[in-house]
Design a protein around this motif. Structure first.
Motif, PDB file in Angstrom:
ATOM      1  N   MET A   1      44.397  -3.333  15.950  1.00  0.00           N
ATOM      2  CA  MET A   1      45.510  -4.093  16.489  1.00  0.00           C
ATOM      3  C   MET A   1      46.131  -3.324  17.641  1.00  0.00           C
ATOM      4  O   MET A   1      46.251  -2.102  17.608  1.00  0.00           O
ATOM      5  N   LEU A   2      46.546  -4.051  18.680  1.00  0.00           N
ATOM      6  CA  LEU A   2      47.172  -3.437  19.845  1.00  0.00           C
ATOM      7  C   LEU A   2      48.639  -3.838  19.910  1.00  0.00           C
ATOM      8  O   LEU A   2      48.977  -5.016  19.788  1.00  0.00           O
ATOM      9  N   THR A   3      49.517  -2.859  20.090  1.00  0.00           N
ATOM     10  CA  THR A   3      50.926  -3.122  20.367  1.00  0.00           C
ATOM     11  C   THR A   3      51.277  -2.433  21.676  1.00  0.00           C
ATOM     12  O   THR A   3      50.655  -1.426  22.059  1.00  0.00           O
ATOM     13  N   ILE A   4      52.267  -2.968  22.383  1.00  0.00           N
ATOM     14  CA  ILE A   4      52.668  -2.421  23.682  1.00  0.00           C
ATOM     15  C   ILE A   4      54.169  -2.192  23.673  1.00  0.00           C
ATOM     16  O   ILE A   4      54.942  -3.089  23.325  1.00  0.00           O
ATOM     17  N   LYS A   5      54.581  -1.005  24.058  1.00  0.00           N
ATOM     18  CA  LYS A   5      55.996  -0.670  24.129  1.00  0.00           C
ATOM     19  C   LYS A   5      56.332  -0.183  25.533  1.00  0.00           C
ATOM     20  O   LYS A   5      55.799   0.819  25.998  1.00  0.00           O
ATOM     21  N   ALA A   6      57.199  -0.932  26.226  1.00  0.00           N
ATOM     22  CA  ALA A   6      57.674  -0.506  27.544  1.00  0.00           C
ATOM     23  C   ALA A   6      58.771   0.530  27.348  1.00  0.00           C
ATOM     24  O   ALA A   6      59.685   0.334  26.552  1.00  0.00           O
ATOM     25  N   MET A   7      58.687   1.642  28.077  1.00  0.00           N
ATOM     26  CA  MET A   7      59.620   2.742  27.857  1.00  0.00           C
ATOM     27  C   MET A   7      60.383   3.079  29.129  1.00  0.00           C
ATOM     28  O   MET A   7      59.783   3.381  30.168  1.00  0.00           O
TER      29      MET A   7
END
Length: 423
Positions: free
Chosen positions: A1-7
């Motif tokens: 599974m891929l998750t994306i977090k903008a920081m």
């Protein structure tokens, strides 16, 4: 599974978080590796240093100290949550990094405790996914009054491989931390990354990873089984590992389920895939547990019942004796299935939606390049109609035209409701 977090910010993120597993062990660190065409353009190869990471985080050339982007405070895109709905749009905070985390199925993480070959399988699948991620990289175009996106297909990525969750469960996952940078070859300069396609195609990239990992796991001699939750595809597991064992090492999943239940109670509906990814990150404890790697691994194995431990060892031995069970299949039948499945519900679909369904259908059996070629062939022969990233079939187009014609023919045929009186 891929998750994306903008920081936004992310000061010391590599030093204090990425360089450790999801626990803190003094004297033990994880070294990142540079990936991506963008990194190669900047001469970044091999191990990631803290100095290099901090420079890239600020869009500074590590070699010269110069800013790589003229507008290094602009292009502020991130996740915005309103009434439980997560979207990607301009924010008031400048984005420095995008942490794209790829997590292995729980069964693979558990079996990797006794069969370290599965670590290599995960790394191979991650590398394949990273290449597809990079293909989707883009930037905004504003020259001469333009306001559109352009693919650049290069990223500056720092890769960190972890094998344990914050709850100290076995959990193979890799952080692909992309800088807010991409080189625009048309304009000949570095610009901010436009992440729209990465977010939009998150489900597709997840299936790219699962397909590649399933292939590698089967090559090691394991049999896989698809997993479904409430009728929804939830990846795959390794045949022979019991559900009770999976639940024992799934403390994060329990936290996720609780967050989903609270969301549903508050909003009167289940969250979307993007919202689930957001809830998973927000439910995470930010504190690192201080414990050595040896203690973590010993504790994980000690939680197994004797019968569970024997099962994992037996599966390992059987896989080695059996050898590869990987069977290659042509991509065309899976694409055909996807076409029937997708266009049963809609008349026009995204091309990556079609590829997502095809990868689910042929998981572990079809090759991504072959699938992409098959899609191009379907368009070239007229079996699929394509324009601007969307696809349709002649049948679905005829159906749409028929409905429009029926509506047009009916205009003025009958008296309006109320026969002219206000209704």
């Amino acid at each position: 599974m891929l998750t994306i977090k903008a920081m936004a910010g992310g000061v010391s993120y590599a030093e204090h978080h990425l360089s450790h597993n999801d626990y803190y062990s003094e004297g033990e660190t994880i070294t990142g590796r540079w990936m991506g065409r963008g990194a190669e353009m900047l001469g970044l190869r091999g191990d990631v240093t803290v100095k290099q990471f901090e420079a890239i985080r600020q869009s500074i050339d590590p070699a010269t100290g110069d800013f790589l982007r003229q507008r290094h405070s602009a292009d502020r895109y991130g996740e915005v949550e309103r009434k439980g709905i997560v979207t990607v749009e301009r924010t008031g905070k400048a984005i420095n990094l995008y942490d794209c985390t790829i997590s292995a199925p729980k069964a693979v993480s558990i079996q990797a405790m006794v069969d370290h070959r599965l670590l290599t399988a995960h790394h191979t699948a991650v590398a394949e996914t990273a290449r597809e991620m990079e293909r989707l990289a883009g930037t905004r175009v504003r020259l001469d009054g333009a306001n559109e996106n352009r693919f650049t297909s290069n990223l500056v990525i720092a890769r960190y491989d972890h094998d344990t969750s914050r709850e100290l469960d076995p959990q193979l996952h890799t952080h692909l931390v992309a800088a807010n940078l991409t080189y625009d070859g048309v304009e000949g300069r570095w610009k901010a990354l436009q992440p729209h396609e990465l977010y939009a195609q998150r489900a597709y990239l997840t299936e790219v990873y699962r397909n590649a990992l399933a292939r590698e796991v089967k090559k090691l001699g394991y049999r896989i089984e698809d997993r479904f939750e409430l009728g929804k595809d939830n990846g795959f597991g390794i045949a022979g590992i019991q559900e009770a064992t999976l639940e024992k090492y799934s403390q994060r999943s329990a936290q996720r389920d609780q967050a989903i239940a609270e969301f549903a109670e508050e909003n009167g509906r289940l969250p979307s895939d993007n919202e689930v990814a957001y809830l998973v990150r927000e439910s995470r404890d930010e504190k690192l547990t201080k414990i050595s790697r040896e203690q973590v691994k010993a504790g994980q194995l000690a939680r197994l019942e004797p019968e569970e431990a024997r099962t994992l060892q037996d599966l390992h031995q059987a896989a080695q004796e059996r050898g590869s069970v990987h069977e290659h299949a042509a991509a065309a039948p899976s694409l055909s299935y996807a076409r029937e499945h997708v266009f049963e519900r809609v008349s026009v679909a995204k091309d990556y939606g079609l590829k997502t369904e095809a990868l689910r259908h042929g998981r572990g059996r079809i090759d991504l390049p072959e699938l992409q070629t098959a899609l191009v062939s379907e368009v070239a022969t007229g079996n699929l109609l394509a324009a601007k990233g969307e696809v349709a079939t002649k049948r679905s187009l005829d159906r749409e035209r028929g409905m429009i014609a029926a509506i047009d023919e009916g205009i003025g045929t009958f008296q309006p409701i109320g026969r002219g009186r206000e209704f």
